[in-house]
Design a protein around this motif. Structure first.
Motif, PDB file in Angstrom:
ATOM      1  N   GLU B  24       0.828  -1.209   0.000  1.00  0.00           N
ATOM      2  CA  GLU B  24       0.000   0.000   0.000  1.00  0.00           C
ATOM      3  C   GLU B  24       0.865   1.263   0.000  1.00  0.00           C
ATOM      4  OE1 GLU B  24      -3.025   0.257   3.031  1.00  0.00           O
ATOM      5  OE2 GLU B  24      -3.201   2.418   2.768  1.00  0.00           O
ATOM      6  N   ARG B  28       0.759   4.101  -2.880  1.00  0.00           N
ATOM      7  CA  ARG B  28       0.450   5.498  -2.532  1.00  0.00           C
ATOM      8  C   ARG B  28       1.567   6.437  -2.980  1.00  0.00           C
ATOM      9  NH1 ARG B  28      -4.129   6.251   0.148  1.00  0.00           N
ATOM     10  NH2 ARG B  28      -5.010   4.542   1.388  1.00  0.00           N
ATOM     11  N   ASP B  48      -6.717   3.561 -11.920  1.00  0.00           N
ATOM     12  CA  ASP B  48      -7.592   2.731 -11.073  1.00  0.00           C
ATOM     13  C   ASP B  48      -7.127   2.840  -9.620  1.00  0.00           C
ATOM     14  OD1 ASP B  48      -9.197   1.874 -13.170  1.00  0.00           O
ATOM     15  OD2 ASP B  48      -7.893   0.156 -13.603  1.00  0.00           O
ATOM     16  N   ARG B  49      -7.340   4.012  -9.060  1.00  0.00           N
ATOM     17  CA  ARG B  49      -6.802   4.331  -7.741  1.00  0.00           C
ATOM     18  C   ARG B  49      -7.294   3.348  -6.671  1.00  0.00           C
ATOM     19  NH1 ARG B  49      -4.775   9.486  -6.497  1.00  0.00           N
ATOM     20  NH2 ARG B  49      -5.563  10.241  -8.489  1.00  0.00           N
ATOM     21  N   GLU B  50      -8.601   3.210  -6.564  1.00  0.00           N
ATOM     22  CA  GLU B  50      -9.152   2.371  -5.492  1.00  0.00           C
ATOM     23  C   GLU B  50      -8.838   0.900  -5.712  1.00  0.00           C
ATOM     24  OE1 GLU B  50     -10.219   3.632  -2.735  1.00  0.00           O
ATOM     25  OE2 GLU B  50      -9.800   5.576  -3.649  1.00  0.00           O
ATOM     26  N   ALA B  51      -8.954   0.455  -6.956  1.00  0.00           N
ATOM     27  CA  ALA B  51      -8.656  -0.957  -7.251  1.00  0.00           C
ATOM     28  C   ALA B  51      -7.200  -1.284  -6.934  1.00  0.00           C
ATOM     29  CB  ALA B  51      -8.961  -1.255  -8.715  1.00  0.00           C
ATOM     30  N   LEU B  53      -5.279   0.215  -4.681  1.00  0.00           N
ATOM     31  CA  LEU B  53      -5.098   0.180  -3.227  1.00  0.00           C
ATOM     32  C   LEU B  53      -5.688  -1.105  -2.635  1.00  0.00           C
ATOM     33  CD1 LEU B  53      -5.798   3.953  -2.459  1.00  0.00           C
ATOM     34  CD2 LEU B  53      -3.629   2.725  -2.115  1.00  0.00           C
ATOM     35  N   GLU B  54      -6.804  -1.562  -3.202  1.00  0.00           N
ATOM     36  CA  GLU B  54      -7.383  -2.830  -2.731  1.00  0.00           C
ATOM     37  C   GLU B  54      -6.459  -3.996  -3.054  1.00  0.00           C
ATOM     38  OE1 GLU B  54     -11.279  -3.276  -4.391  1.00  0.00           O
ATOM     39  OE2 GLU B  54     -12.016  -1.405  -3.491  1.00  0.00           O
TER      40      GLU B  54
END
Lengths: 68, 471
Positions: B24, B28, B48-51, B53-54
């Protein structure tokens, strides 16, 4: 100004494919072929009767890095 | 390391495996760098920022749970926007496919996923991978992070610029006439196209059936070896993928090139070459000689035929693939692309078949000329200094810029026709501060050899470690 062979080539493309010359860059692209035709003229006689496209994969393996 | 985004592939994977950093945190860091600088460079098509980080959190959790980690676990990557992922739009850099949503995921992406890499999104590219400079009329031109008015090289423009700018550790590009090696050279990073068929093309936008290649752009040859080991090998879906076993390319990076025999062809690669390019190339050869290699200039008369044939194959195959759109939506292409595709319809079928039919014979002849007494062929990746976007822009002025635009890929195209594994590594900066590249080609399936020489070169030089002033 397009070179002499270009107009009949444009007509042939339209007849064979239904694609029209889109713009000046298309004409410029056809003009390139004067040089390409000359390069192919220089290569005439080098194609061997038995040559076939599938020999490329065989050549890849025949010429492979030893031990690869 | 002050910025985790600066980690190479192998350093990132190693730091993650040792527990020194979280996935992570690395993601970031890359996102922050993109946010800060991509407004100038324009590498990103979809972030695909959220994907991402997931996916990073999943890798962190797996590590904490003691799950065996993949070779690329936690490593942030982005890819040219022509690698399909089910349910995600893949524009191929075009207006025509602006909403295209594939129902298949590329085999290369599946393999990177399985190895633990983090996919942060998709990258700018030449429209349909069809130019060597990186111009894009639909998403905006990608800019060279070393000097923004200059081109990035294409067609994998975002891949080269983004790796150079430290937006991510590695990216997939594709190479049909130099589209990995050109942006690698021009942006100062490392890129490899493998032997034709070495990496499966399932789920990858086609340009030229006979000459398309999948491959990575990275900072180092060692990084490229790691990624190539992961993505290469036979595929149940792509019948053209080579069945040969894939070695661990990284394991062969010994640095020992004593006795290596390098061939430099007299012909083709130095035609109208800029002096500063030749000087940098010769200096690179001296580095390899100091490690124990020998260099000979050799005659390769087959290159004239190869140069003629390669132009025919890609143009005819590209025009064929695009025929329906060229009939129905010609105005949806950039000017330079529709113009370039149009020419493909004028080439006789007999020329095309002659070009394909002689491919095997010319490969054998070239190997006899170049490799009979040598292990590696070395050339400059480009003959010219890096041009600006303006002086290679065909959309604005085809008459003035056509020849310069087409000359960009003159030194890379022959190796696509020959199907040979070929690497480009940075070997200097020109008088305007733009990178130059050394191109190393090996026999078929000799990726390991080419990467080993590239890695040896990088052990004695630091061109690959230099960062663009953008940072």
């Amino acid at each position: 100004m397009a070179s002499e062979p270009v107009p009949p080539v444009m007509e042939a493309i339209r007849l064979w494919t239904g694609v029209e010359c889109p713009n000046a860059a298309g004409l410029r692209s056809l003009d390139d072929f004067t040089a390409l035709i000359q390069e192919f003229e220089a290569l005439r006689g080098t194609l061997v009767f038995e040559d076939e496209p599938s020999s490329f994969e065989a050549a890849l393996r025949a010429e492979a890095e030893p031990g690869a | 390391m002050s910025d985790l985004a600066e980690l190479s592939v192998t350093d990132a994977a190693s730091a993650f495996a040792k527990g020194e950093v979280t996935a992570e945190a690395m993601v970031r860091a890359c996102l922050a760098r993109i946010d800060a600088h991509d407004v100038k460079v324009n590498t990103v098509i979809r972030l695909d920022r959220e994907a991402a980080l997931e996916a990073a959190a999943a890798q962190d959790k797996a590590r904490a749970g003691g799950v065996a980690l993949g070779k690329l676990a936690g490593v942030p990557m982005m890819h040219k926007d022509m690698y399909y992922r089910t349910g995600k739009v893949s524009t191929c850099g075009s207006k025509i496919r602006r909403d295209f949503t594939p129902t298949v995921t590329a085999t290369a992406l599946q393999r990177l996923d399985a190895a633990g890499a983090i996919d942060m999104g998709t990258l700018n590219m030449a429209e349909f991978a069809q130019n060597p400079t990186g111009h894009n009329a639909h998403f905006g031109d990608c800019h060279n992070p070393w000097n923004l008015p200059y081109c990035t090289g294409g067609s994998s423009s975002g891949s080269g610029a983004g790796v150079a700018a430290r937006f991510f550790a590695a990216a997939l590009g594709s190479d049909t006439g130099g589209s990995i090696r050109l942006p690698a050279s021009i942006c100062g990073v490392t890129g490899i196209k493998g032997t034709q068929t070495r990496v499966p093309r399932t789920g990858v936008m086609p340009l030229s059936f006979s000459m398309d290649n999948v491959g990575p752009l990275t900072r180092t040859a060692r990084d490229a070896a790691r990624v190539m080991t992961v993505i290469s090998g036979s595929d149940d879906i792509d019948p053209t993928a080579a069945p040969e076993a894939v070695p661990d390319y990284e394991a062969a990076l010994t640095g020992d090139i004593r006795g290596l025999r390098i061939a430099v062809p007299h012909e083709w690669f130095f035609d109208s070459a800029d002096d500063i390019v030749v000087t940098a190339f010769e200096a690179a050869l001296e580095v390899l000689k100091a490690r124990g290699a020998t260099v000979d200039y050799v005659a390769c008369p087959s290159l004239r035929a190869i140069g003629a044939y390669v132009a025919v194959v890609s143009r005819v195959e590209g025009a064929t693939i695009h025929a329906n759109w060229m009939r129905d939506h010609p105005g949806d292409y950039a000017i330079h692309l529709s113009g370039r595709l149009y020419g493909g319809y004028a080439i006789p079928g007999t020329y095309y078949l002659e070009a394909l039919s002689r491919r095997g014979a010319l490969l054998r002849q070239f190997c006899k000329e170049a490799f009979i007494d040598h292990d590696i062929v070395a050339t400059p990746t480009l003959r010219m200094r890096v041009p600006t976007l303006a002086e290679t822009d065909i959309d604005v002025d085809p008459a003035a810029n056509w020849a310069r635009h087409m000359a960009v890929s003159a030194n890379t195209r022959p190796f696509n026709y020959l199907g040979l594994p070929t690497v480009s590594v940075p070997c200097g900066l020109d008088d305007r501060g733009l990178p130059m590249g050394l191109q190393l080609s090996a026999r078929p399936f000799g990726e390991g050899r080419a990467l080993m020489v590239a890695d040896a070169y990088q052990q004695d030089t630091d061109w690959h470690a230099r960062m663009p002033p953008l940072a």
